[in-house]
Write an enzyme that holds these catalytic residues in place. Structure first.
Site, PDB file in Angstrom:
ATOM      1  N   ASN A   1       1.730  37.243  62.679  1.00  0.00           N
ATOM      2  CA  ASN A   1       0.941  35.893  62.857  1.00  0.00           C
ATOM      3  C   ASN A   1       0.880  35.429  64.237  1.00  0.00           C
ATOM      4  OD1 ASN A   1       3.446  34.410  63.590  1.00  0.00           O
ATOM      5  ND2 ASN A   1       3.980  35.025  61.478  1.00  0.00           N
TER       6      ASN A   1
ATOM      7  N   ASP B   1       5.348  35.247  54.933  1.00  0.00           N
ATOM      8  CA  ASP B   1       5.692  34.869  53.619  1.00  0.00           C
ATOM      9  C   ASP B   1       5.559  36.019  52.586  1.00  0.00           C
ATOM     10  OD1 ASP B   1       6.214  32.077  54.367  1.00  0.00           O
ATOM     11  OD2 ASP B   1       4.124  31.629  54.526  1.00  0.00           O
TER      12      ASP B   1
ATOM     13  N   LYS C   1       0.795  57.526  58.071  1.00  0.00           N
ATOM     14  CA  LYS C   1      -0.583  56.527  58.434  1.00  0.00           C
ATOM     15  C   LYS C   1      -1.607  56.966  57.249  1.00  0.00           C
ATOM     16  CE  LYS C   1      -3.797  56.120  62.128  1.00  0.00           C
ATOM     17  NZ  LYS C   1      -4.477  56.724  63.207  1.00  0.00           N
TER      18      LYS C   1
ATOM     19  N   ILE D   1      14.249  32.681  54.196  1.00  0.00           N
ATOM     20  CA  ILE D   1      15.582  32.587  55.004  1.00  0.00           C
ATOM     21  C   ILE D   1      16.275  31.412  55.027  1.00  0.00           C
ATOM     22  CG2 ILE D   1      16.819  33.343  56.996  1.00  0.00           C
ATOM     23  CD1 ILE D   1      14.453  35.113  57.638  1.00  0.00           C
TER      24      ILE D   1
ATOM     25  N   PHE E   1      11.241  24.194  60.280  1.00  0.00           N
ATOM     26  CA  PHE E   1      10.114  23.667  60.847  1.00  0.00           C
ATOM     27  C   PHE E   1       9.017  23.811  59.692  1.00  0.00           C
ATOM     28  CE2 PHE E   1      12.113  24.142  64.844  1.00  0.00           C
ATOM     29  CZ  PHE E   1      11.016  23.404  65.815  1.00  0.00           C
TER      30      PHE E   1
HETATM   31  O1  C5P Z   1       7.711  27.130  53.560  1.00  0.00           O
HETATM   32  P1  C5P Z   1       7.345  27.352  54.847  1.00  0.00           P
HETATM   33  O2  C5P Z   1       7.031  28.795  55.258  1.00  0.00           O
HETATM   34  O3  C5P Z   1       6.112  26.537  55.400  1.00  0.00           O
HETATM   35  O4  C5P Z   1       8.696  26.764  55.941  1.00  0.00           O
HETATM   36  C1  C5P Z   1       8.445  26.989  57.006  1.00  0.00           C
HETATM   37  C2  C5P Z   1       9.900  27.109  57.652  1.00  0.00           C
HETATM   38  O5  C5P Z   1      10.463  27.922  56.523  1.00  0.00           O
HETATM   39  C3  C5P Z   1      10.414  27.633  58.853  1.00  0.00           C
HETATM   40  O6  C5P Z   1      11.488  26.749  59.280  1.00  0.00           O
HETATM   41  C4  C5P Z   1      10.613  29.058  58.602  1.00  0.00           C
HETATM   42  O7  C5P Z   1      11.470  29.445  59.837  1.00  0.00           O
HETATM   43  C5  C5P Z   1      11.202  28.819  57.518  1.00  0.00           C
HETATM   44  N1  C5P Z   1      10.821  30.326  56.599  1.00  0.00           N
HETATM   45  C6  C5P Z   1      11.971  31.252  56.262  1.00  0.00           C
HETATM   46  N2  C5P Z   1      11.696  32.282  55.626  1.00  0.00           N
HETATM   47  C7  C5P Z   1      10.552  32.594  55.206  1.00  0.00           C
HETATM   48  C8  C5P Z   1       9.441  31.577  55.408  1.00  0.00           C
HETATM   49  C9  C5P Z   1       9.770  30.509  56.126  1.00  0.00           C
HETATM   50  O8  C5P Z   1      13.008  31.118  56.831  1.00  0.00           O
HETATM   51  N3  C5P Z   1      10.464  33.824  54.215  1.00  0.00           N
END
Ligand code: C5P
Length: 406
Positions: free
Chosen positions: A210, A279, A289, A307, A323
């Site tokens: 991203n 996500d 490859k 996380i 965040f």
């Molecule tokens: O649910 P969303 O992805 O919008 O939330 C964003 C927050 O969740 C951020 O603080 C990001 O670091 C954390 N996050 C995470 N692990 C993921 C997806 C998002 O810790 N797999």
């Protein structure tokens, strides 16, 4: 008591005429309560005798990288570990170039490479040498790496010229050093921060990622260090210089980041999830490859572990800050996230608008917690980070009055 009381300062002296001022500096640092160990380059010993500094610092003076004598009891690694701060004063143009290049061909340059303590550099040289683009570039680079540059100032020079290049007065250097040890709002606390994007492998050469630059997370790491915290930063791939932190781990995928964070979380007082964690990741990354034989291809994705939720649900749960990057209904979504992930604070920013966010140098945040909220208007990420760290410290200390030293 001063901010320097009890602090261990390695004073590095390099070969310039201003080396004589380091004698007064040693005396002032000791008067302010610091323990001082002096390391001199060979060139510096041609200007002032090590005996002068031995007498003023009340410690042996270190000059040799490979010393088989008495000084070996405190070689470059021990000195590097002993230091709470390394101060190079005066720093010649040559030594500044060496620092930038990462050379380690004498005791002082090697201990600068080996230390985890902050480094302050007080340049002193002829004005033309200071103005030289090579020196200017070197100094800029050291500053970008987090070293504190003290001076120089303008005035008469030993060579008879007048201009920029004079060593700051010893008293001024001493005063500036005090601010290194300001007992900040996070003094004594361990802060774990995630930053940057993650990369999810499709095959050995391709990945999904991203637009996160890591700037916000890195600025938070720097601001938390500045506020006195012991910071561990876990970062996905970024193009940024490492900020000043206690410990830095580089990871690639969301799964790597999960492992690294969960490994460290039990010793953290505060967790700040600033990373843009993917996500979804490819369900079965190919070992070879993928060939472009088909006109279409379908990639099956599976959800990564969250996380932030895992941290918030962990046994020794730290104060947890998440965040949120939203394209619509920022405040509602932020409040929902606060509840859904059981967070202490959510910092939310718009994406795809004028207000900063991904890849940008500026940012604006809506910050909410149970029972309150704040708006941090558009400003450089460094400023936003300092404001957010202050807010986090306030909320943390409100929740943990026993751990509040103030
Ligand atoms: O649910 P969303 O992805 O919008 O939330 C964003 C927050 O969740 C951020 O603080 C990001 O670091 C954390 N996050 C995470 N692990 C993921 C997806 C998002 O810790 N797999």
């Amino acid at each position: 008591m001063t901010n320097l009381t009890g602090k261990h300062i390695v004073l590095g002296i390099t070969g310039g005429i201003a080396a004589y001022k380091a004698a007064e500096l040693t005396r002032l640092l000791r008067n302010a309560g610091a323990s001082v160990r002096v390391a001199m380059t060979h060139a510096a010993t041609a200007f002032v005798s090590p005996l002068t500094f031995q007498a003023l610092s009340a410690n042996p003076v270190h000059t040799e990288l490979l010393d088989t004598g008495e000084e070996s009891a405190m070689g470059h690694i021990s000195l590097a570990r002993w230091a709470d701060l390394v101060l190079i004063a005066p720093a010649t143009a040559d030594f500044i170039a060496k620092l930038r290049a990462g050379l380690g061909d004498d005791l002082l340059s090697t201990l600068c490479l080996a230390t985890r303590a902050p480094i302050a550099v007080a340049p002193a040289m002829n004005q033309a040498m200071w103005d030289n683009p090579a020196t200017q570039e070197n100094v800029r680079c050291l500053r970008d790496r987090g070293m504190r540059i003290l001076g120089p100032e303008e005035g008469g020079q030993a060579c008879g010229e007048v201009g920029m290049g004079r060593l700051l007065e010893p008293q001024q250097i001493c005063d500036e050093l005090g601010s290194f040890f300001d007992n900040g709002v996070l003094a004594g606390l361990s802060v774990l921060i995630s930053a940057g994007p993650t990369r999810e492998a499709i095959d050995p050469v391709r990945y999904i990622s991203n637009r996160s630059s890591g700037k916000m997370g890195y600025a938070l790491a720097e601001a938390a260090t500045q506020a006195g915290a012991k910071v561990s930063l876990v970062t996905g791939p970024t193009a940024l210089n490492a900020p000043r932190v206690h410990d830095l781990s580089r990871v690639e995928s969301a799964a790597d980041m999960y492992r690294s964070i969960m490994d460290k979380v039990s010793s953290a007082n505060i967790y700040i999830g600033a990373a843009a964690v993917a996500d979804y990741c490819p369900a079965a990354p190919e070992k070879q490859k993928i060939k472009k034989n088909e006109s279409e291809m379908v990639l099956t994705l599976k959800k990564t572990q969250d996380i932030l939720s895992a941290v918030s649900a962990s046994e020794k749960r730290p104060f947890t800050v998440g965040f949120a990057a939203e394209t619509d209904q920022l405040e509602d979504h932020a409040r929902q996230k606060l509840a859904a992930k059981s967070l202490d604070i959510v910092a939310a920013n718009w994406v795809g608008r004028e207000q900063g966010g991904f890849e940008n140098d500026d940012n604006a945040l809506f910050v909410c917690w149970n029972g309150g909220h704040a708006y941090l208007p558009l400003a450089p990420k460094k400023t936003i980070a300092e404001q957010l760290i202050r807010l986090i410290a306030e909320r943390y200390h409100a929740q943990n009055p026993a751990k509040n030293p103030r």
